[in-house]
Design an enzyme around this catalytic site. Structure first.
Site, short mmCIF file in Angstrom:
data_model
loop_
_atom_site.label_atom_id
_atom_site.label_comp_id
_atom_site.label_asym_id
_atom_site.label_seq_id
_atom_site.Cartn_x
_atom_site.Cartn_y
_atom_site.Cartn_z
N LYS A 132 23.94 9.95 6.78
CA LYS A 132 24.53 9.38 6.08
C LYS A 132 24.72 8.57 5.67
O LYS A 132 23.64 7.87 5.02
CB LYS A 132 25.55 8.51 8.21
CG LYS A 132 26.29 8.18 7.93
CD LYS A 132 27.35 9.34 7.97
CE LYS A 132 28.78 9.65 8.44
NZ LYS A 132 29.54 10.04 9.29
P1 NAD Z 1 40.13 7.20 7.72
O1 NAD Z 1 39.64 6.02 6.42
O2 NAD Z 1 40.91 8.62 6.97
O3 NAD Z 1 40.99 6.80 9.03
C1 NAD Z 1 41.02 5.09 9.87
C2 NAD Z 1 41.93 5.67 10.67
O4 NAD Z 1 41.49 4.20 11.29
C3 NAD Z 1 42.59 4.46 9.61
O5 NAD Z 1 44.17 5.14 10.42
C4 NAD Z 1 42.75 3.16 9.85
O6 NAD Z 1 44.00 2.24 9.44
C5 NAD Z 1 41.92 3.12 11.10
N1 NAD Z 1 41.59 1.92 11.62
C6 NAD Z 1 40.75 1.39 10.77
N2 NAD Z 1 39.85 -0.21 11.72
C7 NAD Z 1 41.31 0.31 12.57
C8 NAD Z 1 40.46 -1.50 13.35
N3 NAD Z 1 40.36 -2.25 13.42
N4 NAD Z 1 41.60 -0.74 14.59
C9 NAD Z 1 42.20 1.18 14.75
N5 NAD Z 1 42.35 1.39 13.66
C10 NAD Z 1 41.77 0.72 12.54
O7 NAD Z 1 38.48 7.64 8.31
P2 NAD Z 1 38.63 9.33 9.11
O8 NAD Z 1 37.98 10.47 7.93
O9 NAD Z 1 39.94 9.86 9.99
O10 NAD Z 1 37.46 8.66 9.95
C11 NAD Z 1 37.78 8.45 11.25
C12 NAD Z 1 36.70 8.39 12.55
O11 NAD Z 1 36.31 9.85 12.11
C13 NAD Z 1 35.46 8.16 11.51
O12 NAD Z 1 34.35 7.47 12.57
C14 NAD Z 1 34.40 9.09 11.29
O13 NAD Z 1 32.93 8.46 11.49
C15 NAD Z 1 35.15 10.22 12.07
N6 NAD Z 1 34.74 11.55 11.68
C16 NAD Z 1 35.25 11.71 10.24
C17 NAD Z 1 35.04 13.45 9.98
C18 NAD Z 1 36.15 13.56 8.83
O14 NAD Z 1 35.66 14.78 8.40
N7 NAD Z 1 37.04 12.78 7.85
C19 NAD Z 1 34.25 14.11 10.24
C20 NAD Z 1 33.25 13.44 11.21
C21 NAD Z 1 33.48 12.18 11.96
#
Ligand code: NAD
Length: 442
Positions: A132
């Site tokens: 990561k």
């Molecule tokens: P993203 O940047 O697309 O979205 C993040 C979201 O979280 C946004 O809607 C943002 O407004 C919200 N957010 C941020 N801070 C916040 C807070 N304090 N309170 C409430 N909401 C808040 O990110 P993503 O890619 O959707 O990733 C989200 C999670 O999923 C992370 O933990 C990431 O590690 C995990 N994840 C993502 C993927 C992927 O393929 N993108 C895969 C596996 C896991």
């Protein structure tokens, strides 16, 4: 004048004293995501049989790189950002895991996220280790040019350890297809040859895969539907709440809504919205695409952020950041099932409370593995320069997720353990079996 953003105190500087043999930052009593991961490993060791003798492998990241990322800002000043790339384990294949741009990124967090990638990749049996990366920055404060320069300099700095057969980054919080395109280009320029396989989550026009954008949410929906069947919950009439409405939360909400569920509350960094009759998810996605947050969406009521946890629902999907469900709010959650779209949203203490309250937790290490599964498909397609149809990709994704979930469900029943411990049992055994078969060098 040089402009240097102040960095918070080093996240690991206050660690408790540790026995001399183990560095303090690797101790379980060090609060934070890495400490939580160590506790999760402790819980699984009794189930590892003869492989337990290799368990220390899981507690020590293979390689940690901390880099300084200096860039010219648009106003002529120079800013420095702190970046990380952690390779937790590469026994089963190259490192694999996303890159996060966020103002709260710490080394402890990146270490834990890398370790969870090792477990996840092994749990769905894709041939990767875990890695990561991240930069401590609020990208919303940067211009597009500054964002590009920061991404390129970071890629160049970590270029000494990444590569299509060494470690393959992907998008995570606040990183997207464009950032992957810049990373691919920077790495390729330094190598003197186009290397599409160095990152996944790229634009389709640059060797990206169809279906990658929706893959994590599709995986959340797939395992959620499987688990719902096991506990007699009908998705078509379920009430769903979602924290985080980005890639993972937005797609998950869309797929649950398409299956008939009512998405009644959504929270993001801008606020919390609620609608008893169900939010119009496609309209909410369009609103977020236009203004960047769910705040201001109509028709919906505004809720104080803390009340999000009290909303009556069947399924809660945390899909934002880690450490959201703690001993302080776990007792208030109304859901029958929590599906961890985010990585590390639930602390071990909260896990125990949810377990006692008979709330099923589908852990991150299986629930959000759809993203890395399609990243694996993308990498395979890049190597073979032969691209599959979206139907093909979705069908393979669903098959892998269902098979992995069925195996984990069985282990949980056999050992009478939580799905998290069951997923760790499956993942850790695969990692340690590879460790044992490879032996130690020299
Ligand atoms: P993203 O940047 O697309 O979205 C993040 C979201 O979280 C946004 O809607 C943002 O407004 C919200 N957010 C941020 N801070 C916040 C807070 N304090 N309170 C409430 N909401 C808040 O990110 P993503 O890619 O959707 O990733 C989200 C999670 O999923 C992370 O933990 C990431 O590690 C995990 N994840 C993502 C993927 C992927 O393929 N993108 C895969 C596996 C896991």
């Amino acid at each position: 004048m040089s402009h240097v953003p102040r960095l918070p105190a080093h996240p690991l500087s206050g660690a408790a004293a540790a026995p001399a043999s183990i560095p303090s930052y690797l101790q379980a009593d060090n609060l934070g995501p890495w400490g939580i991961y160590l506790q999760q490993v402790d819980r699984v060791v009794p189930y590892l049989g003869h492989l337990a003798r290799w368990a220390e492998t899981l507690r020590r990241p293979k390689r940690i790189l901390i880099v300084d990322v200096p860039i010219h800002m648009d106003d002529g000043s120079v800013a420095h950002f702190e970046g990380y790339r952690v390779q937790h384990n590469t026994s089963r294949g190259p490192g694999k895991g996303g890159v996060r741009f966020h103002q709260d990124v710490t080394l402890s967090e990146v270490m834990a996220l890398a370790a969870w990638m090792s477990i996840k990749n092994a749990a769905v049996n894709v041939p990767y280790g875990g890695a990561k990366g991240g930069i401590r920055v609020d990208p919303k404060t940067l211009s597009l040019g500054e964002l590009e320069r920061m991404t390129r300099r970071y890629t160049s700095e970590i270029g000494i350890i990444i590569g299509p057969t060494k470690d393959i980054p992907a998008p995570d919080v606040n990183t997207n297809e464009q950032i992957m395109a810049w990373m691919m280009d920077t790495y390729s320029m330094n190598e003197g040859a186009t290397a599409t396989g160095v990152v996944t989550g790229k634009p389709v026009a640059l060797g990206g895969s169809l279906g990658r954008r929706d893959a994590t949410g599709r995986g959340v929906f797939t395992v959620g539907s499987e688990a719902a069947r096991h506990i007699g919950l009908d998705i078509a009439t379920a009430r769903v709440t979602v924290q985080g409405f980005g890639n993972v939360g937005g797609v998950s909400a869309r797929l649950f809504a398409q299956a008939g569920a009512r998405v009644v509350a959504v929270q993001d960094h801008g606020g919390t919205i609620f609608r008893e009759a169900g939010l119009d998810v496609p309209a909410l996605l369009a609103h977020v695409a236009a203004v960047g947050t769910v705040a201001g969406f109509a028709p919906a009521e505004v809720l104080p952020n803390d009340q999000f946890w009290d909303v009556d629902c069947d399924i809660l999907i945390p899909a934002a950041l880690e450490l959201q469900i703690t001993e302080h709010n776990a007792g208030r959650i109304q859901a029958r099932m929590v599906i961890e779209g985010a990585n590390g949203p639930t602390t071990p203490a909260a896990d125990d409370i949810l377990h006692e309250r008979n709330i099923l937790v589908l852990p991150d290490v299986i629930a959000n593995a759809g993203g890395v599964t399609v990243s694996y498909f993308e990498w395979v397609q890049d190597f073979s320069s032969f691209f599959w149809s979206e139907d093909d990709i979705n069908a393979r994704l669903v098959r892998i997720m269902k098979e992995a979930f069925a195996g984990i469900w069985e282990v949980a029943q056999d050992h009478k353990v939580s799905l998290r411990t069951a997923t760790f049992i499956v993942g850790c055994k695969r990692i340690l079996q590879a460790r044992e078969l490879r032996g130690l060098y020299p």
